[in-house]
Motif scaffolding. Structure first.
Motif, PDB file in Angstrom:
ATOM      1  N   VAL A  56      89.441  79.508  -8.420  1.00  0.00           N
ATOM      2  CA  VAL A  56      90.654  80.066  -9.005  1.00  0.00           C
ATOM      3  C   VAL A  56      91.423  79.085  -9.896  1.00  0.00           C
ATOM      4  O   VAL A  56      91.904  79.466 -10.958  1.00  0.00           O
ATOM      5  CB  VAL A  56      91.599  80.603  -7.892  1.00  0.00           C
ATOM      6  N   ALA A  57      91.554  77.844  -9.467  1.00  0.00           N
ATOM      7  CA  ALA A  57      92.413  76.905 -10.198  1.00  0.00           C
ATOM      8  C   ALA A  57      91.865  76.621 -11.589  1.00  0.00           C
ATOM      9  O   ALA A  57      90.661  76.488 -11.780  1.00  0.00           O
ATOM     10  CB  ALA A  57      92.545  75.599  -9.414  1.00  0.00           C
ATOM     11  N   GLY A  58      92.758  76.567 -12.549  1.00  0.00           N
ATOM     12  CA  GLY A  58      92.370  76.270 -13.919  1.00  0.00           C
ATOM     13  C   GLY A  58      92.091  74.785 -14.109  1.00  0.00           C
ATOM     14  O   GLY A  58      92.641  73.946 -13.403  1.00  0.00           O
ATOM     15  N   PHE A  59      91.255  74.456 -15.064  1.00  0.00           N
ATOM     16  CA  PHE A  59      90.910  73.055 -15.309  1.00  0.00           C
ATOM     17  C   PHE A  59      92.131  72.243 -15.740  1.00  0.00           C
ATOM     18  O   PHE A  59      92.162  71.033 -15.615  1.00  0.00           O
ATOM     19  CB  PHE A  59      89.806  72.948 -16.372  1.00  0.00           C
ATOM     20  N   TRP A  60      93.142  72.932 -16.275  1.00  0.00           N
ATOM     21  CA  TRP A  60      94.341  72.254 -16.745  1.00  0.00           C
ATOM     22  C   TRP A  60      95.311  71.933 -15.609  1.00  0.00           C
ATOM     23  O   TRP A  60      96.247  71.193 -15.788  1.00  0.00           O
ATOM     24  CB  TRP A  60      95.072  73.139 -17.762  1.00  0.00           C
ATOM     25  N   ASP A  61      95.093  72.489 -14.436  1.00  0.00           N
ATOM     26  CA  ASP A  61      96.021  72.332 -13.328  1.00  0.00           C
ATOM     27  C   ASP A  61      96.039  70.884 -12.869  1.00  0.00           C
ATOM     28  O   ASP A  61      94.997  70.281 -12.646  1.00  0.00           O
ATOM     29  CB  ASP A  61      95.608  73.252 -12.172  1.00  0.00           C
ATOM     30  N   THR A  62      97.228  70.329 -12.705  1.00  0.00           N
ATOM     31  CA  THR A  62      97.347  68.933 -12.300  1.00  0.00           C
ATOM     32  C   THR A  62      97.104  68.738 -10.814  1.00  0.00           C
ATOM     33  O   THR A  62      96.961  67.615 -10.359  1.00  0.00           O
ATOM     34  CB  THR A  62      98.747  68.384 -12.640  1.00  0.00           C
ATOM     35  N   ALA A  63      97.063  69.805 -10.047  1.00  0.00           N
ATOM     36  CA  ALA A  63      96.950  69.675  -8.599  1.00  0.00           C
ATOM     37  C   ALA A  63      95.508  69.674  -8.117  1.00  0.00           C
ATOM     38  O   ALA A  63      95.258  69.677  -6.927  1.00  0.00           O
ATOM     39  CB  ALA A  63      97.719  70.809  -7.916  1.00  0.00           C
ATOM     40  N   ILE A  64      94.540  69.671  -9.004  1.00  0.00           N
ATOM     41  CA  ILE A  64      93.160  69.660  -8.552  1.00  0.00           C
ATOM     42  C   ILE A  64      92.559  68.269  -8.757  1.00  0.00           C
ATOM     43  O   ILE A  64      93.045  67.477  -9.564  1.00  0.00           O
ATOM     44  CB  ILE A  64      92.300  70.734  -9.263  1.00  0.00           C
ATOM     45  N   ALA A  65      91.521  68.000  -8.025  1.00  0.00           N
ATOM     46  CA  ALA A  65      90.893  66.678  -8.044  1.00  0.00           C
ATOM     47  C   ALA A  65      90.455  66.293  -9.454  1.00  0.00           C
ATOM     48  O   ALA A  65      89.926  67.118 -10.195  1.00  0.00           O
ATOM     49  CB  ALA A  65      89.694  66.668  -7.104  1.00  0.00           C
ATOM     50  N   GLY A  66      90.696  65.049  -9.798  1.00  0.00           N
ATOM     51  CA  GLY A  66      90.261  64.524 -11.081  1.00  0.00           C
ATOM     52  C   GLY A  66      91.269  64.654 -12.202  1.00  0.00           C
ATOM     53  O   GLY A  66      91.048  64.135 -13.290  1.00  0.00           O
ATOM     54  N   ASN A  67      92.355  65.349 -11.978  1.00  0.00           N
ATOM     55  CA  ASN A  67      93.372  65.497 -13.025  1.00  0.00           C
ATOM     56  C   ASN A  67      94.559  64.572 -12.764  1.00  0.00           C
ATOM     57  O   ASN A  67      94.898  64.279 -11.638  1.00  0.00           O
ATOM     58  CB  ASN A  67      93.869  66.943 -13.106  1.00  0.00           C
ATOM     59  N   SER A  68      95.162  64.144 -13.845  1.00  0.00           N
ATOM     60  CA  SER A  68      96.342  63.292 -13.731  1.00  0.00           C
ATOM     61  C   SER A  68      97.514  63.964 -14.424  1.00  0.00           C
ATOM     62  O   SER A  68      97.332  64.857 -15.253  1.00  0.00           O
ATOM     63  CB  SER A  68      96.076  61.934 -14.382  1.00  0.00           C
ATOM     64  N   CYS A  69      98.719  63.519 -14.091  1.00  0.00           N
ATOM     65  CA  CYS A  69      99.900  64.106 -14.720  1.00  0.00           C
ATOM     66  C   CYS A  69      99.925  63.764 -16.214  1.00  0.00           C
ATOM     67  O   CYS A  69     100.400  64.556 -17.022  1.00  0.00           O
ATOM     68  CB  CYS A  69     101.169  63.668 -14.005  1.00  0.00           C
ATOM     69  N   LEU A  70      99.397  62.592 -16.602  1.00  0.00           N
ATOM     70  CA  LEU A  70      99.355  62.239 -18.025  1.00  0.00           C
ATOM     71  C   LEU A  70      98.454  63.214 -18.778  1.00  0.00           C
ATOM     72  O   LEU A  70      98.806  63.714 -19.847  1.00  0.00           O
ATOM     73  CB  LEU A  70      98.868  60.806 -18.220  1.00  0.00           C
ATOM     74  N   ARG A  71      97.286  63.498 -18.215  1.00  0.00           N
ATOM     75  CA  ARG A  71      96.366  64.448 -18.850  1.00  0.00           C
ATOM     76  C   ARG A  71      97.039  65.806 -19.019  1.00  0.00           C
ATOM     77  O   ARG A  71      96.938  66.443 -20.069  1.00  0.00           O
ATOM     78  CB  ARG A  71      95.104  64.575 -18.016  1.00  0.00           C
ATOM     79  N   ALA A  72      97.734  66.260 -17.987  1.00  0.00           N
ATOM     80  CA  ALA A  72      98.421  67.554 -18.049  1.00  0.00           C
ATOM     81  C   ALA A  72      99.521  67.528 -19.106  1.00  0.00           C
ATOM     82  O   ALA A  72      99.671  68.475 -19.885  1.00  0.00           O
ATOM     83  CB  ALA A  72      99.003  67.910 -16.691  1.00  0.00           C
ATOM     84  N   ALA A  73     100.291  66.449 -19.154  1.00  0.00           N
ATOM     85  CA  ALA A  73     101.377  66.344 -20.136  1.00  0.00           C
ATOM     86  C   ALA A  73     100.823  66.343 -21.556  1.00  0.00           C
ATOM     87  O   ALA A  73     101.368  67.000 -22.455  1.00  0.00           O
ATOM     88  CB  ALA A  73     102.201  65.088 -19.880  1.00  0.00           C
ATOM     89  N   LEU A  74      99.735  65.620 -21.767  1.00  0.00           N
ATOM     90  CA  LEU A  74      99.127  65.578 -23.095  1.00  0.00           C
ATOM     91  C   LEU A  74      98.568  66.944 -23.492  1.00  0.00           C
ATOM     92  O   LEU A  74      98.724  67.388 -24.632  1.00  0.00           O
ATOM     93  CB  LEU A  74      98.018  64.523 -23.143  1.00  0.00           C
ATOM     94  N   ALA A  75      97.943  67.636 -22.545  1.00  0.00           N
ATOM     95  CA  ALA A  75      97.395  68.964 -22.837  1.00  0.00           C
ATOM     96  C   ALA A  75      98.516  69.933 -23.184  1.00  0.00           C
ATOM     97  O   ALA A  75      98.396  70.739 -24.114  1.00  0.00           O
ATOM     98  CB  ALA A  75      96.589  69.472 -21.648  1.00  0.00           C
ATOM     99  N   ARG A  76      99.620  69.861 -22.459  1.00  0.00           N
ATOM    100  CA  ARG A  76     100.749  70.757 -22.752  1.00  0.00           C
ATOM    101  C   ARG A  76     101.381  70.414 -24.100  1.00  0.00           C
ATOM    102  O   ARG A  76     101.733  71.305 -24.872  1.00  0.00           O
ATOM    103  CB  ARG A  76     101.778  70.669 -21.632  1.00  0.00           C
ATOM    104  N   ALA A  77     101.524  69.128 -24.386  1.00  0.00           N
ATOM    105  CA  ALA A  77     102.087  68.721 -25.673  1.00  0.00           C
ATOM    106  C   ALA A  77     101.189  69.172 -26.817  1.00  0.00           C
ATOM    107  O   ALA A  77     101.672  69.656 -27.850  1.00  0.00           O
ATOM    108  CB  ALA A  77     102.279  67.198 -25.707  1.00  0.00           C
ATOM    109  N   LEU A  78      99.871  69.038 -26.643  1.00  0.00           N
ATOM    110  CA  LEU A  78      98.935  69.478 -27.675  1.00  0.00           C
ATOM    111  C   LEU A  78      99.029  70.986 -27.877  1.00  0.00           C
ATOM    112  O   LEU A  78      99.024  71.481 -29.009  1.00  0.00           O
ATOM    113  CB  LEU A  78      97.503  69.086 -27.295  1.00  0.00           C
ATOM    114  N   GLY A  79      99.137  71.720 -26.782  1.00  0.00           N
ATOM    115  CA  GLY A  79      99.290  73.165 -26.883  1.00  0.00           C
ATOM    116  C   GLY A  79     100.544  73.558 -27.637  1.00  0.00           C
ATOM    117  O   GLY A  79     100.535  74.477 -28.469  1.00  0.00           O
TER     118      GLY A  79
END
Length: 164
Positions: free
Chosen positions: A97-120
């Motif tokens: 269920v969890a999306g690859f962009w979700d920061t709460a899943i293994a392997g993701n960082s808050c920086l990656r999430a912030a950059l993805a949101r900023a790019l979006g």
């Protein structure tokens, strides 16, 4: 009951105490009747009859070698045990269920999430859309969570323990 006893016996001997000061490894020595009572408590907690003390979390900040701090959460041992028992279901839900962009899943960082949101947002602006970004103080965010609403939303996302 055998799975519970196995998990309790395998609990690390040097595991830190929780806020309740219980030592899970000692619970493995309970007689069968004691484990049945523990299982009843676990099922009650999983069905939403959670004592408020189980929801308390103490956050400690540990210094990092490269500077900064890493927060660690000190929870009750009953909570830690339930999370250990539910780990296979949670991992399966992450995969399903969890999306690859979700920061709460293994392997993701808050920086990656912030950059993805900023790019979006930049992408949307370049295409002529208006965008809004909200930075929310985490303390205020977690203080705003209402457990009964969270459980209701989780059930709507098929996080019902009985269906997994």
């Amino acid at each position: 009951m055998q799975q519970l006893r196995r998990i309790l016996r395998s609990w690390p001997a040097k595991a830190g105490l929780g806020l309740d000061f219980w030592v899970l490894r000692l619970w493995s020595e309970l007689p069968d009747e004691g484990l049945r009572v523990l299982i009843s408590i676990i099922y009650l907690a999983m069905d939403g009859s959670v004592p408020m003390q189980m929801l308390l979390v103490l956050i400690g900040l540990l210094p990092k070698d490269g500077g900064g701090e890493r927060p660690i959460a000190l929870t009750s041992m009953l909570y830690r045990l339930i999370m250990k028992l539910e780990k296979p279901n949670c991992s399966q839900w992450d995969e399903d269920v969890a999306g690859f962009w979700d920061t709460a899943i293994a392997g993701n960082s808050c920086l990656r999430a912030a950059l993805a949101r900023a790019l979006g947002m930049e992408n949307a602006q370049a295409r002529g859309f208006a965008t809004v970004g909200i930075l929310w103080d985490l303390a205020a965010f977690f203080d705003s969570i209402r457990i009964h609403r969270l459980v209701k939303l989780a059930l709507q996302l098929h996080l019902d323990r009985k269906s997994t």
